[in-house]
Design a protein around this motif. Sequence first.
Motif, PDB file in Angstrom:
ATOM      1  N   ALA A  72      31.359  65.114  36.656  1.00 29.57           N
ATOM      2  CA  ALA A  72      31.760  63.862  37.305  1.00 29.57           C
ATOM      3  C   ALA A  72      31.917  64.072  38.806  1.00 29.57           C
ATOM      4  O   ALA A  72      31.429  63.276  39.614  1.00 29.57           O
ATOM      5  CB  ALA A  72      33.060  63.345  36.691  1.00 29.57           C
ATOM      6  N   LYS A  73      32.566  65.148  39.188  1.00 33.13           N
ATOM      7  CA  LYS A  73      32.750  65.447  40.610  1.00 33.13           C
ATOM      8  C   LYS A  73      31.413  65.707  41.296  1.00 33.13           C
ATOM      9  O   LYS A  73      31.159  65.216  42.402  1.00 33.13           O
ATOM     10  CB  LYS A  73      33.679  66.642  40.787  1.00 33.13           C
ATOM     11  CG  LYS A  73      35.110  66.329  40.448  1.00 33.13           C
ATOM     12  CD  LYS A  73      35.995  67.555  40.536  1.00 33.13           C
ATOM     13  CE  LYS A  73      37.397  67.202  40.052  1.00 33.13           C
ATOM     14  NZ  LYS A  73      38.238  68.374  39.901  1.00 33.13           N
ATOM     15  N   LEU A  74      30.547  66.498  40.659  1.00 30.90           N
ATOM     16  CA  LEU A  74      29.240  66.810  41.239  1.00 30.90           C
ATOM     17  C   LEU A  74      28.359  65.568  41.367  1.00 30.90           C
ATOM     18  O   LEU A  74      27.530  65.480  42.271  1.00 30.90           O
ATOM     19  CB  LEU A  74      28.515  67.865  40.389  1.00 30.90           C
ATOM     20  CG  LEU A  74      29.114  69.267  40.382  1.00 30.90           C
ATOM     21  CD1 LEU A  74      28.428  70.122  39.317  1.00 30.90           C
ATOM     22  CD2 LEU A  74      28.984  69.909  41.757  1.00 30.90           C
ATOM     23  N   SER A  75      28.543  64.625  40.450  1.00 29.80           N
ATOM     24  CA  SER A  75      27.700  63.425  40.402  1.00 29.80           C
ATOM     25  C   SER A  75      28.245  62.278  41.241  1.00 29.80           C
ATOM     26  O   SER A  75      27.524  61.312  41.508  1.00 29.80           O
ATOM     27  CB  SER A  75      27.558  62.942  38.951  1.00 29.80           C
ATOM     28  OG  SER A  75      27.041  63.956  38.141  1.00 29.80           O
ATOM     29  N   GLY A  76      29.520  62.342  41.594  1.00 29.99           N
ATOM     30  CA  GLY A  76      30.131  61.226  42.297  1.00 29.99           C
ATOM     31  C   GLY A  76      30.337  60.019  41.397  1.00 29.99           C
ATOM     32  O   GLY A  76      30.308  58.879  41.830  1.00 29.99           O
ATOM     33  N   VAL A  77      30.546  60.293  40.110  1.00 32.07           N
ATOM     34  CA  VAL A  77      30.735  59.256  39.088  1.00 32.07           C
ATOM     35  C   VAL A  77      32.055  59.563  38.394  1.00 32.07           C
ATOM     36  O   VAL A  77      32.443  60.716  38.269  1.00 32.07           O
ATOM     37  CB  VAL A  77      29.558  59.284  38.074  1.00 32.07           C
ATOM     38  CG1 VAL A  77      29.744  58.276  36.984  1.00 32.07           C
ATOM     39  CG2 VAL A  77      28.237  59.066  38.776  1.00 32.07           C
ATOM     40  N   SER A  78      32.757  58.556  37.925  1.00 34.66           N
ATOM     41  CA  SER A  78      34.040  58.799  37.279  1.00 34.66           C
ATOM     42  C   SER A  78      33.878  59.616  35.994  1.00 34.66           C
ATOM     43  O   SER A  78      32.828  59.592  35.343  1.00 34.66           O
ATOM     44  CB  SER A  78      34.750  57.476  36.951  1.00 34.66           C
ATOM     45  OG  SER A  78      34.212  56.890  35.786  1.00 34.66           O
TER      46      SER A  78
END
Length: 114
Positions: A72-78
């Motif tokens: 989630a952090k790497l993707s910028g998605v919750s």
Amino acid sequence: MTREQKIDICTMRIDGRTLPYIAEKYGVSKQYIHQLLNSIASERGNVIKTQVAYPRIRVEMENQNINVSKLAKLSGVSYYTVLGAITKTRECRMNTYAKIANGLGISLSEMLEE
């Protein structure tokens, strides 16, 4: 299995770990892990979703030792969007899958391959 071990197994499965990975960690068969997860789900009256929208997501997560939170952090998605996307419990747009693929360092077309 202790209660803590069962919780750890469920957490690993939710985080995208495969049955063989979990089984190896605990020194049991993947069939045992499968039966254990189904038993837990039956006791709770619900189903633990184990399918992923695109199998390459799980493969890459395991290869890179990435859990749902890190992806989630790497993707910028919750966290919940990633979890829903990989467990097929949430409808996601293609641009969300593109962000997840980018977080994994692969192209969207690579991720979509079966």
